[in-house]
Design a protein around this motif. Structure first.
Motif, PDB file in Angstrom:
ATOM      1  N   ILE A  97     103.040  95.582  12.532  1.00 25.86           N
ATOM      2  CA  ILE A  97     103.231  96.315  11.283  1.00 25.86           C
ATOM      3  C   ILE A  97     103.928  97.635  11.599  1.00 25.86           C
ATOM      4  O   ILE A  97     103.804  98.163  12.705  1.00 25.86           O
ATOM      5  N   THR A 101     102.752 102.314   7.883  1.00 25.69           N
ATOM      6  CA  THR A 101     102.187 101.469   6.834  1.00 25.69           C
ATOM      7  C   THR A 101     101.109 102.223   6.064  1.00 25.69           C
ATOM      8  O   THR A 101     100.230 102.852   6.658  1.00 25.69           O
ATOM      9  N   LEU A 106      97.221  98.321   4.402  1.00 21.03           N
ATOM     10  CA  LEU A 106      96.455  97.804   5.530  1.00 21.03           C
ATOM     11  C   LEU A 106      95.080  97.316   5.089  1.00 21.03           C
ATOM     12  O   LEU A 106      94.622  96.233   5.477  1.00 21.03           O
ATOM     13  N   LEU A 124      96.308  93.274  15.247  1.00 22.67           N
ATOM     14  CA  LEU A 124      97.374  94.119  14.717  1.00 22.67           C
ATOM     15  C   LEU A 124      98.009  94.964  15.818  1.00 22.67           C
ATOM     16  O   LEU A 124      97.313  95.511  16.675  1.00 22.67           O
ATOM     17  N   GLU A 126     100.818  98.163  16.114  1.00 23.00           N
ATOM     18  CA  GLU A 126     101.611  99.183  15.427  1.00 23.00           C
ATOM     19  C   GLU A 126     102.932  99.344  16.186  1.00 23.00           C
ATOM     20  O   GLU A 126     102.988  99.978  17.238  1.00 23.00           O
ATOM     21  N   GLN A 132     109.013  95.058  17.104  1.00 22.09           N
ATOM     22  CA  GLN A 132     108.407  93.850  16.555  1.00 22.09           C
ATOM     23  C   GLN A 132     109.312  92.636  16.745  1.00 22.09           C
ATOM     24  O   GLN A 132     108.862  91.556  17.151  1.00 22.09           O
ATOM     25  N   MET A 145     105.967  92.428  10.312  1.00 21.70           N
ATOM     26  CA  MET A 145     106.295  93.053   9.029  1.00 21.70           C
ATOM     27  C   MET A 145     107.389  94.090   9.299  1.00 21.70           C
ATOM     28  O   MET A 145     107.118  95.154   9.850  1.00 21.70           O
ATOM     29  N   THR A 267     110.918  95.567   2.747  1.00 19.82           N
ATOM     30  CA  THR A 267     110.002  95.050   3.762  1.00 19.82           C
ATOM     31  C   THR A 267     109.714  93.573   3.531  1.00 19.82           C
ATOM     32  O   THR A 267     109.577  93.129   2.388  1.00 19.82           O
ATOM     33  N   VAL A 269     107.835  89.885   5.796  1.00 16.50           N
ATOM     34  CA  VAL A 269     107.215  89.310   6.990  1.00 16.50           C
ATOM     35  C   VAL A 269     108.157  88.246   7.545  1.00 16.50           C
ATOM     36  O   VAL A 269     108.683  87.414   6.795  1.00 16.50           O
ATOM     37  N   ALA A 287     100.222  90.013   3.134  1.00 12.18           N
ATOM     38  CA  ALA A 287     101.084  91.174   3.335  1.00 12.18           C
ATOM     39  C   ALA A 287     101.818  91.514   2.041  1.00 12.18           C
ATOM     40  O   ALA A 287     101.970  92.691   1.684  1.00 12.18           O
TER      41      ALA A 287
END
Length: 310
Positions: A97, A101, A106, A124, A126, A132, A145, A267, A269, A287
């Motif tokens: 994520i 966020t 969250l 999760l 960060e 990512q 995400m 945004t 996923v 999400a």
């Protein structure tokens, strides 16, 4: 000493009857008796007093029972932990994520996911958009995400959700009392923005929109930590674009929407198609719900002959 021998011993110690213990273990009575004898020879003690009418634990047997239960419980816990590390159903899903966020996103995401997939753990991470995407392609993430625009070639994506950005200003700024701020009215002022390495395509896109709307920053300062960002804005070292704060801005700061919403967070996923499983589908769905709770809306495709909305 093998775990199976401890299991045989523990069941016999609970039943205190070879026939019943053998039935629980789904084995014949003679092999069970032999395994218990093997264990006693290995330990050098007698674990049971075998009378004609009943079987009882010896002092050594009672002591071993305490230890064997702890060992077996630990072994079962280890097996459960390994089982839950498997991806998908009854496992764990590793997801990324963005660092900024919103808390409501969250919270909603985690609560909704727990209801949809109660047997799956969410691990999760960060991470920035580019971090990512790299982790996703390397296989250390199941889903990510990410903020658009970014390179999602070869990946599948959920629908894009959009959240218009505004500008964060110090209260003494000449535009602080405006209901809306035009980007061109910020021309020449310094800008505080995330480092380009976090999301190069998004970084370039933001600056491109700013130039197209008449805002050419007099200087650019990079910051990723919200406290550092706010400190720079408070000190008059630049303006900053972000979505509305979840509550009142920090003392000394104001947030104002941008006229015509030229900037936004977009945004979605994303995941690797061949590694898709039910837990990823569940995460993508929650999400979207979490983003909606923070004010994101499904992005509508641009109408023909119209400038796309970013």
């Amino acid at each position: 000493m093998e775990l199976r021998h401890l299991r045989y011993f523990t069941v016999l110690a609970e039943e205190l009857h070879f026939g019943r213990a053998a039935a629980r273990l789904h084995m014949a009575q003679p092999p069970l008796s032999q395994r218990i004898r093997d264990l006693e020879r290995e330990l050098g003690v007698e674990l049971f007093d075998r009378g004609r009418r009943q079987v009882t634990l010896t002092e050594a047997g009672a002591l071993l029972l305490e230890h064997s239960r702890r060992v077996l419980e630990s072994a079962e816990s280890a097996q459960e932990a390994m089982r839950r590390l498997r991806p998908g159903e009854n496992g764990v899903v590793h997801v990324g994520i963005p660092p900024d966020t919103m808390p409501v996103t969250l919270r909603t995401l985690l609560h909704e996911f727990a209801e949809r997939a109660p047997d799956v753990l969410v691990d999760l991470h960060e991470l920035t958009t580019d971090e990512q995407l790299a982790a996703l392609r390397e296989g250390s993430l199941d889903a990510a995400m990410v903020r658009h625009p970014c390179d999602i070639s070869g990946l599948d994506s959920s629908p894009v959700a959009r959240r218009a950005l505004g500008v964060l200003l110090p209260v003494e700024h000449p535009l602080a009392d405006s209901e809306q701020v035009r980007l061109r009215d910020l021309n020449g002022q310094p800008l505080v923005i995330f480092p380009r390495a976090m999301a190069p395509m998004l970084y370039d896109h933001v600056l491109s929109i700013c130039r197209a709307e008449g805002f050419r920053p007099g200087a650019i300062r990079h910051a990723r930590n919200p406290n550092f960002v706010h400190g720079l804005v408070l000190a008059g070292r630049g303006v900053h674009f972000n979505e509305p704060p979840p509550g009142e801005p920090r003392k000394g700061l104001v947030w104002r929407p941008l006229e015509d919403s030229p900037l936004s967070w977009r945004t979605s996923v994303v995941w690797v198609p061949r590694r898709r499983h039910a837990a990823i589908d569940a995460f993508a769905a929650v999400a979207t719900t979490g983003l909606a709770a923070a004010g994101h809306h499904p992005e509508e495709p641009p109408q023909r002959d119209e400038k796309p909305s970013y």
